[in-house]
Design a protein around this motif. Structure first.
Motif, short mmCIF file in Angstrom:
data_model
loop_
_atom_site.label_atom_id
_atom_site.label_comp_id
_atom_site.label_asym_id
_atom_site.label_seq_id
_atom_site.Cartn_x
_atom_site.Cartn_y
_atom_site.Cartn_z
N TYR A 85 -54.30 58.61 -52.34
CA TYR A 85 -55.03 59.25 -53.44
C TYR A 85 -55.50 60.65 -53.04
O TYR A 85 -55.48 61.57 -53.85
N GLN A 86 -55.91 60.82 -51.78
CA GLN A 86 -56.32 62.15 -51.31
C GLN A 86 -55.15 63.12 -51.42
O GLN A 86 -55.32 64.25 -51.89
N GLN A 87 -53.98 62.70 -50.97
CA GLN A 87 -52.81 63.58 -51.02
C GLN A 87 -52.41 63.88 -52.45
O GLN A 87 -52.07 65.03 -52.77
N LEU A 88 -52.46 62.89 -53.31
CA LEU A 88 -52.13 63.11 -54.72
C LEU A 88 -53.08 64.13 -55.35
O LEU A 88 -52.65 65.05 -56.04
N ALA A 89 -54.37 63.99 -55.08
CA ALA A 89 -55.36 64.94 -55.62
C ALA A 89 -55.09 66.34 -55.12
O ALA A 89 -55.14 67.31 -55.89
N LYS A 90 -54.79 66.48 -53.83
CA LYS A 90 -54.47 67.80 -53.27
C LYS A 90 -53.22 68.39 -53.92
O LYS A 90 -53.20 69.55 -54.32
N ASP A 91 -52.17 67.58 -54.00
CA ASP A 91 -50.90 68.07 -54.56
C ASP A 91 -51.06 68.51 -56.02
O ASP A 91 -50.57 69.57 -56.41
N LEU A 92 -51.75 67.71 -56.81
CA LEU A 92 -51.95 68.07 -58.22
C LEU A 92 -52.82 69.31 -58.36
O LEU A 92 -52.52 70.20 -59.16
N SER A 93 -53.87 69.38 -57.56
CA SER A 93 -54.77 70.54 -57.62
C SER A 93 -54.04 71.82 -57.22
O SER A 93 -54.26 72.88 -57.82
N GLN A 94 -53.17 71.74 -56.23
CA GLN A 94 -52.41 72.92 -55.80
C GLN A 94 -51.45 73.40 -56.88
O GLN A 94 -51.06 74.55 -56.88
N LYS A 95 -51.10 72.51 -57.80
CA LYS A 95 -50.23 72.88 -58.92
C LYS A 95 -51.05 73.23 -60.16
O LYS A 95 -50.53 73.28 -61.27
N ASN A 96 -52.35 73.48 -59.94
CA ASN A 96 -53.28 73.83 -61.02
C ASN A 96 -53.38 72.76 -62.10
O ASN A 96 -53.58 73.06 -63.28
N ILE A 97 -53.23 71.52 -61.69
CA ILE A 97 -53.43 70.39 -62.59
C ILE A 97 -54.84 69.88 -62.34
O ILE A 97 -55.21 69.56 -61.21
N GLU A 98 -55.62 69.83 -63.39
CA GLU A 98 -57.01 69.39 -63.27
C GLU A 98 -57.05 67.90 -62.96
O GLU A 98 -56.40 67.10 -63.65
N VAL A 99 -57.81 67.53 -61.95
CA VAL A 99 -57.91 66.13 -61.51
C VAL A 99 -59.31 65.62 -61.81
O VAL A 99 -60.31 66.26 -61.46
N VAL A 100 -59.37 64.46 -62.46
CA VAL A 100 -60.64 63.82 -62.80
C VAL A 100 -60.61 62.41 -62.21
O VAL A 100 -59.66 61.66 -62.44
N LEU A 101 -61.63 62.07 -61.45
CA LEU A 101 -61.74 60.73 -60.89
C LEU A 101 -62.67 59.89 -61.76
O LEU A 101 -63.74 60.34 -62.15
N VAL A 102 -62.25 58.65 -62.05
CA VAL A 102 -63.09 57.70 -62.76
C VAL A 102 -63.03 56.39 -62.00
O VAL A 102 -62.08 56.12 -61.26
N GLY A 103 -64.05 55.59 -62.16
CA GLY A 103 -64.08 54.29 -61.50
C GLY A 103 -65.48 53.71 -61.54
O GLY A 103 -66.40 54.30 -62.10
N SER A 104 -65.61 52.58 -60.89
CA SER A 104 -66.89 51.87 -60.89
C SER A 104 -67.79 52.36 -59.77
O SER A 104 -67.36 53.06 -58.85
#
Length: 94
Positions: free
Chosen positions: A8-27
């Motif tokens: 998940y850390q790598q996915l967040a980094k990769d998406l953010s580097q592509k200027n894709i806004e990342v939002v985390l949700v959960g309990s």
């Protein structure tokens, strides 16, 4: 059944580097995991443990897509019509 933190850390980094806004949700039980992801990617928006079910539905409805474990968020995405990729893992690692 949870996808690994480092993935998940790598996915967040990769998406953010592509200027894709990342939002985390959960309990609330996932707050420490979310904090680890945000620590490495401070531009990520962290709503983990901070939303009611109605607010969760609203946040997910505003997203273009959802990546999640087999979870309530996955079902919420289906309910509000947000496309999703759901990761299913083994219950017992062995």
């Amino acid at each position: 059944k949870q996808w690994g933190l480092t993935k998940y850390q790598q996915l967040a980094k990769d998406l953010s580097q592509k200027n894709i806004e990342v939002v985390l949700v959960g309990s609330a039980a996932e707050v420490s995991l979310a904090n680890e992801i945000v620590r490495d990617s401070p531009q990520v928006h962290n709503y983990v443990g901070r939303t009611s079910l109605v607010q969760l539905a609203q946040v997910i409805a505003l997203c273009d897509g959802l990546v999640s474990n087999d979870s309530g968020a996955m079902h919420m995405a289906a309910f509000v019509g947000t496309p999703s990729v759901s990761i299913f893992g083994p219950t017992v690692l062995e």
